[in-house]
Design a protein around this motif. Sequence first.
Motif, mmCIF file in Angstrom:
data_model
loop_
_atom_site.group_PDB
_atom_site.id
_atom_site.type_symbol
_atom_site.label_atom_id
_atom_site.label_comp_id
_atom_site.label_asym_id
_atom_site.label_seq_id
_atom_site.Cartn_x
_atom_site.Cartn_y
_atom_site.Cartn_z
ATOM 1 N N ASN A 104 0.877 4.047 -3.112
ATOM 2 C CA ASN A 104 0.584 5.463 -2.873
ATOM 3 C C ASN A 104 1.723 6.364 -3.327
ATOM 4 O OD1 ASN A 104 -2.044 5.491 -1.779
ATOM 5 N ND2 ASN A 104 -1.288 4.798 0.201
ATOM 6 N N ASN A 112 -5.785 -3.076 -0.807
ATOM 7 C CA ASN A 112 -6.776 -2.006 -0.748
ATOM 8 C C ASN A 112 -7.086 -1.492 -2.160
ATOM 9 O OD1 ASN A 112 -8.420 0.160 -0.100
ATOM 10 N ND2 ASN A 112 -7.186 0.754 1.681
ATOM 11 N N GLU A 166 0.830 -1.218 0.000
ATOM 12 C CA GLU A 166 0.000 0.000 0.000
ATOM 13 C C GLU A 166 0.861 1.264 0.000
ATOM 14 O OE1 GLU A 166 -3.590 2.036 2.617
ATOM 15 O OE2 GLU A 166 -3.369 -0.143 2.565
ATOM 16 N N GLN A 196 1.685 9.215 -6.344
ATOM 17 C CA GLN A 196 2.000 10.598 -5.998
ATOM 18 C C GLN A 196 3.159 11.126 -6.835
ATOM 19 O OE1 GLN A 196 2.587 9.982 -1.837
ATOM 20 N NE2 GLN A 196 0.398 9.793 -1.414
ATOM 21 N N LYS A 250 -9.637 0.142 -3.009
ATOM 22 C CA LYS A 250 -10.214 1.483 -2.910
ATOM 23 C C LYS A 250 -9.140 2.539 -3.115
ATOM 24 C CE LYS A 250 -12.832 4.491 0.221
ATOM 25 N NZ LYS A 250 -13.447 4.618 1.562
ATOM 26 N N VAL A 251 -7.966 2.302 -2.536
ATOM 27 C CA VAL A 251 -6.844 3.223 -2.700
ATOM 28 C C VAL A 251 -6.434 3.311 -4.168
ATOM 29 C CG1 VAL A 251 -4.389 3.563 -2.176
ATOM 30 C CG2 VAL A 251 -5.976 2.924 -0.360
ATOM 31 N N ILE A 254 -8.338 2.797 -6.822
ATOM 32 C CA ILE A 254 -9.371 3.512 -7.583
ATOM 33 C C ILE A 254 -9.261 5.027 -7.364
ATOM 34 C CG2 ILE A 254 -11.861 3.876 -7.818
ATOM 35 C CD1 ILE A 254 -12.211 0.893 -7.103
ATOM 36 N N ILE A 255 -9.096 5.444 -6.104
ATOM 37 C CA ILE A 255 -8.988 6.875 -5.802
ATOM 38 C C ILE A 255 -7.753 7.480 -6.478
ATOM 39 C CG2 ILE A 255 -8.575 8.547 -3.948
ATOM 40 C CD1 ILE A 255 -10.249 6.741 -2.119
ATOM 41 N N ASN A 256 -6.629 6.788 -6.380
ATOM 42 C CA ASN A 256 -5.404 7.264 -7.033
ATOM 43 C C ASN A 256 -5.578 7.364 -8.542
ATOM 44 O OD1 ASN A 256 -3.455 7.753 -4.959
ATOM 45 N ND2 ASN A 256 -3.265 5.558 -4.630
ATOM 46 N N THR A 257 -6.287 6.401 -9.118
ATOM 47 C CA THR A 257 -6.515 6.404 -10.565
ATOM 48 C C THR A 257 -7.353 7.608 -10.997
ATOM 49 O OG1 THR A 257 -6.383 3.988 -10.665
ATOM 50 C CG2 THR A 257 -7.481 5.090 -12.495
ATOM 51 N N LEU A 258 -8.352 7.968 -10.212
ATOM 52 C CA LEU A 258 -9.196 9.126 -10.528
ATOM 53 C C LEU A 258 -8.373 10.417 -10.510
ATOM 54 C CD1 LEU A 258 -12.444 8.243 -8.539
ATOM 55 C CD2 LEU A 258 -12.101 8.143 -11.012
ATOM 56 N N PHE A 259 -7.537 10.586 -9.504
ATOM 57 C CA PHE A 259 -6.669 11.766 -9.453
ATOM 58 C C PHE A 259 -5.700 11.776 -10.635
ATOM 59 C CE2 PHE A 259 -7.744 12.029 -4.840
ATOM 60 C CZ PHE A 259 -8.118 13.360 -4.822
#
Length: 469
Positions: A295, A411, A291, A299, A413-414, A416-421
């Motif tokens: 991340n 995770n 994870e 970033q 969810k992490v 998916i969120i990173n992909t959207l950003f």
Amino acid sequence: MNNDNNSLVKKTLIYLAGNFSSKIFGVIIIPIYATYLTASQLGKFDYQQTIAGLLNPIIVLALWEGVLRFGLKAQGNELKRVLSTAAIIASGTLSLFLVILTVTYTQLYGISLTTLLYVTMIIFLPIIQLLGYMVRAIHKTKVFAFSGMISSGLNLFGILIFVVFLHQGLKGLLVSAVLANLFNSIYLFLGGGLQKYISIRYYSKDEGRRLLSYSIPLIFNLVFVWFTYGFSRFYINLSIGSTANGIYAFANKFAILLLQVAQIINMTMIEDAVLTNGTADWTKRFEENIEKVVNVFFQVSLLFIPVVGIYYQTVSNQKFQSSLVYVPFMIFSVLLSNISVLLGNIFSVFNQTSKIFISTAISGVVNMVGAVLLGHFWGILGVVLAQILGGMVLIIIRYIHGNKIEKYSFNFKVLIINTLFFGAVSLVVLSRKISLQIIVLLLVSIIIGYLYRKFIADTLLNLKNKLSK
């Protein structure tokens, strides 16, 4: 476990520091490609590098995988048996392939300096790979890391002489690569003190069987990885042409910079997974490492993409400039590939390397079929989209199979969120509006700086304390 974490961070920083020069090399070399090479020349060089990567694990039977797996925890005569046995087997296979490649390339390209350079470049790649893993097995991480500085420095020096000043084009690239690899091989062998560990008297048939039984399944995996990665080059080169392959290769240079950093991090991840196997909190540590790395790389990518977009404003070659549209997709493909490698480490730890091949084979088929179908309609973009699709499939399969070996969680969810950003930032970059790119770069820098404010403050404090002594 704090000491283990500190050791992990220290080893990662050593690899990063040693390979920093190769990243600088990668940055410097892109403008040189854009100015002194045609898309066709870059396409031909990239095509031969792809072939070299494809043959790399076959030529020495992926023995470096066994060297790292069994050498890391070995000591004394056992370590000498591992290294000596691998070296002797590799010497035989290298000699055989040198003859095969020379005959084959002479038939394909005729007898010329370029042909000789093609063969030499291909042969040196597995030599460096094996020597590098031997050095890692004896825990000479600084030597291994510094070898990247030597290779990058010599390669850049050669390119400046043969490509920039002597205008040798493709031949200049090949000569630079061969000379850099030659000196890098010598440094790894002597600098790592491998002559103290390798001797014919330590050769063992039993050790050979153990190494090969571990490494051979990984040959298919590594070949498939490179073939699926290189299939894009083969397809573009044969169906669209070397110029299109050069455009693809230019755009991919930016993704490769990120991939090189990912490979360094992955070195420490697999070493940590192997060395800590059997501890009570191994599963938790494995999950947390994955994870954290996911991340961090997303970033880094959010910072990197606008920088690339700003750089493209300076590219005068119209063919190379048009390749910006592919860059975000290629970088996202690298991010997915890195996640699949992290998840796949569990197979190496528990000696189930055949599972790596199975997952890679399925993903490879998806990638290749997708490249042909999507590439037919959307050209280079379709090929890159197929790589992304293959990466997604690989992640899912490795996660499912990995949980059958050891229950752990990832995770999503992490992800998916990173992909959207990532997608949002990519859209800004593809707008080619430099003002928006600069604004996004500043915003992302501020956000990441805030997230890592404690780490930055501690680092600056430690640096201040050291300088004040």
